[in-house]
Design an enzyme around this catalytic site. Structure first.
Site, mmCIF file in Angstrom:
data_model
loop_
_atom_site.group_PDB
_atom_site.id
_atom_site.type_symbol
_atom_site.label_atom_id
_atom_site.label_comp_id
_atom_site.label_asym_id
_atom_site.label_seq_id
_atom_site.Cartn_x
_atom_site.Cartn_y
_atom_site.Cartn_z
ATOM 1 N N ASP A 187 -1.039 7.142 106.846
ATOM 2 C CA ASP A 187 -0.927 8.586 107.164
ATOM 3 C C ASP A 187 -1.449 9.569 105.974
ATOM 4 O OD1 ASP A 187 -0.249 10.802 108.624
ATOM 5 O OD2 ASP A 187 1.851 10.913 107.934
ATOM 6 N N ASP A 191 4.383 9.755 100.427
ATOM 7 C CA ASP A 191 4.738 9.361 101.672
ATOM 8 C C ASP A 191 4.324 8.036 102.081
ATOM 9 O OD1 ASP A 191 5.956 9.739 104.150
ATOM 10 O OD2 ASP A 191 4.758 11.548 104.788
HETATM 11 P P1 ATP Z 1 6.280 15.031 106.777
HETATM 12 O O1 ATP Z 1 7.030 14.658 108.061
HETATM 13 O O2 ATP Z 1 6.113 16.541 106.510
HETATM 14 O O3 ATP Z 1 4.905 14.262 106.396
HETATM 15 P P2 ATP Z 1 7.985 13.332 105.061
HETATM 16 O O4 ATP Z 1 9.369 13.429 105.872
HETATM 17 O O5 ATP Z 1 7.222 12.193 105.613
HETATM 18 O O6 ATP Z 1 7.251 14.761 105.572
HETATM 19 P P3 ATP Z 1 6.994 13.325 102.629
HETATM 20 O O7 ATP Z 1 5.635 13.735 102.783
HETATM 21 O O8 ATP Z 1 7.187 11.962 101.730
HETATM 22 O O9 ATP Z 1 8.260 13.450 103.753
HETATM 23 O O10 ATP Z 1 7.622 14.522 101.644
HETATM 24 C C1 ATP Z 1 7.613 15.684 102.219
HETATM 25 C C2 ATP Z 1 7.255 16.725 101.221
HETATM 26 O O11 ATP Z 1 8.342 16.778 99.971
HETATM 27 C C3 ATP Z 1 5.937 16.787 100.715
HETATM 28 O O12 ATP Z 1 4.740 17.261 101.424
HETATM 29 C C4 ATP Z 1 5.985 17.223 99.215
HETATM 30 O O13 ATP Z 1 5.823 18.589 99.345
HETATM 31 C C5 ATP Z 1 7.597 16.869 98.901
HETATM 32 N N1 ATP Z 1 7.681 15.682 97.977
HETATM 33 C C6 ATP Z 1 7.808 14.554 98.623
HETATM 34 N N2 ATP Z 1 7.935 13.795 97.570
HETATM 35 C C7 ATP Z 1 7.858 14.341 96.473
HETATM 36 C C8 ATP Z 1 7.990 13.883 95.083
HETATM 37 N N3 ATP Z 1 8.129 12.782 94.578
HETATM 38 N N4 ATP Z 1 7.922 14.954 94.153
HETATM 39 C C9 ATP Z 1 7.355 16.148 94.339
HETATM 40 N N5 ATP Z 1 7.319 16.700 95.655
HETATM 41 C C10 ATP Z 1 7.577 15.870 96.680
HETATM 42 MN MN MN Z 2 4.453 13.518 104.578
#
Ligand code: ATP
Ligand code: MN
Length: 254
Positions: free
Chosen positions: A188, A205
């Site tokens: 992804d 992610d």
């Molecule tokens: P999406 O469905 O929007 O893709 P997701 O639920 O899969 O989100 P992630 O993409 O892992 O989750 O994280 C969502 C958001 O949180 C990221 O776009 C980022 O802005 C923030 N984020 C995630 N992990 C971190 C981290 N370790 N440090 C800082 N920000 C983070």
């Molecule tokens: Mn994400």
């Protein structure tokens, strides 16, 4: 027995405090009792000291900032057992030798998914890919390094003006190559799952990342290459998904 009762009481207090905390009022659905218990365990084990506000509310998980030990900031990703599209999750888990025979139970699938993200982050790090450092995992809750600062949060690549796209592209493709050499495909990857802070690019992610043995690994890799090449082409970098795919996979052979 007395100790057990005391522990139960402490846990109830803790749960009540969490439930009363402002940042959770709108998102109570995230926290079933077992999730509270998982958070409590992470607190007891010293990985989390205090919860901060939400960073993101995604389709399958919510991400919060929190205080870790010794004044560190951590990110806490909580997968929702009920809201998760577990059929989609199962497709990524099936065919991954690490999760064979996972079956159809929704809860089991989501818990395996959380474990998988932790394992993928560890493997990516060992391979020299800059990802958030995984700290702990408990049930559907993952604690990792917070990239950036609470006051100055890391931004998605999609949200920033990429100052030097050529260099950023070279970093990303090298990370993709290293990941692939370590037997993983992100699955992804795009400007939405890369964040940048202080000029440092961090891949995030990794829940859906699969091993190269997965029957769809090649399809996922080609899609990653298309997304990444498209983004950097728009930034003026001379690249194509075919070039990128070749760069990422060729290194495997030597
Ligand atoms: P999406 O469905 O929007 O893709 P997701 O639920 O899969 O989100 P992630 O993409 O892992 O989750 O994280 C969502 C958001 O949180 C990221 O776009 C980022 O802005 C923030 N984020 C995630 N992990 C971190 C981290 N370790 N440090 C800082 N920000 C983070
Ligand atoms: Mn994400």
């Amino acid at each position: 027995d007395r100790i057990a009762r005391k522990r139960d009481r402490e846990f109830d207090d803790f749960r009540k405090r969490l439930k009363d905390a402002d940042q959770f009022k709108v998102e109570q659905s995230v926290f079933d009792d077992a999730t509270f218990a998982a958070i409590y365990k992470l607190v007891q084990d010293g990985h989390v000291e205090a919860f901060g506000g939400p960073i993101s509310t995604g389709k399958e998980a919510n991400v919060y900032e929190a205080l870790g030990p010794d004044d560190t900031d951590v990110a806490i990703k909580i997968y929702r057992i009920n809201a998760s599209n577990f059929r989609h999750m199962r497709d990524y888990l099936e065919g991954d030798p690490r999760f064979e025979g996972i079956g159809n139970d929704k809860k089991r699938v989501v818990l395996a998914w959380t474990q998988k993200e932790f394992a993928n982050l560890s493997r990516a790090r060992r391979a020299g890919v800059r990802v958030p450092e995984p700290i702990a995992v408990e049930r559907n809750v993952l604690v990792m390094e917070l990239v950036g600062l609470v006051e100055d949060r890391a931004r998605r690549l999609a949200e920033v003006n990429v100052e030097n796209p050529e260099t950023a592209y070279q970093v990303v493709r090298e990370y993709m190559r290293r990941l692939y050499s370590a037997g993983l495909v992100h699955g992804d990857l795009s400007e939405y799952n890369m964040i940048i802070h202080d000029g440092e690019l961090v891949v995030i992610d990794l829940g859906q990342a699969v091993t190269v043995h997965h029957p769809n690994a090649d399809e996922f890799l080609r899609r990653d290459c298309r997304n990444v090449a498209k983004f950097f082409s728009r930034q003026g970098t001379d690249t194509s998904s075919a070039d990128l795919y070749e760069f990422v996979t060729d290194a495997e052979a030597d």
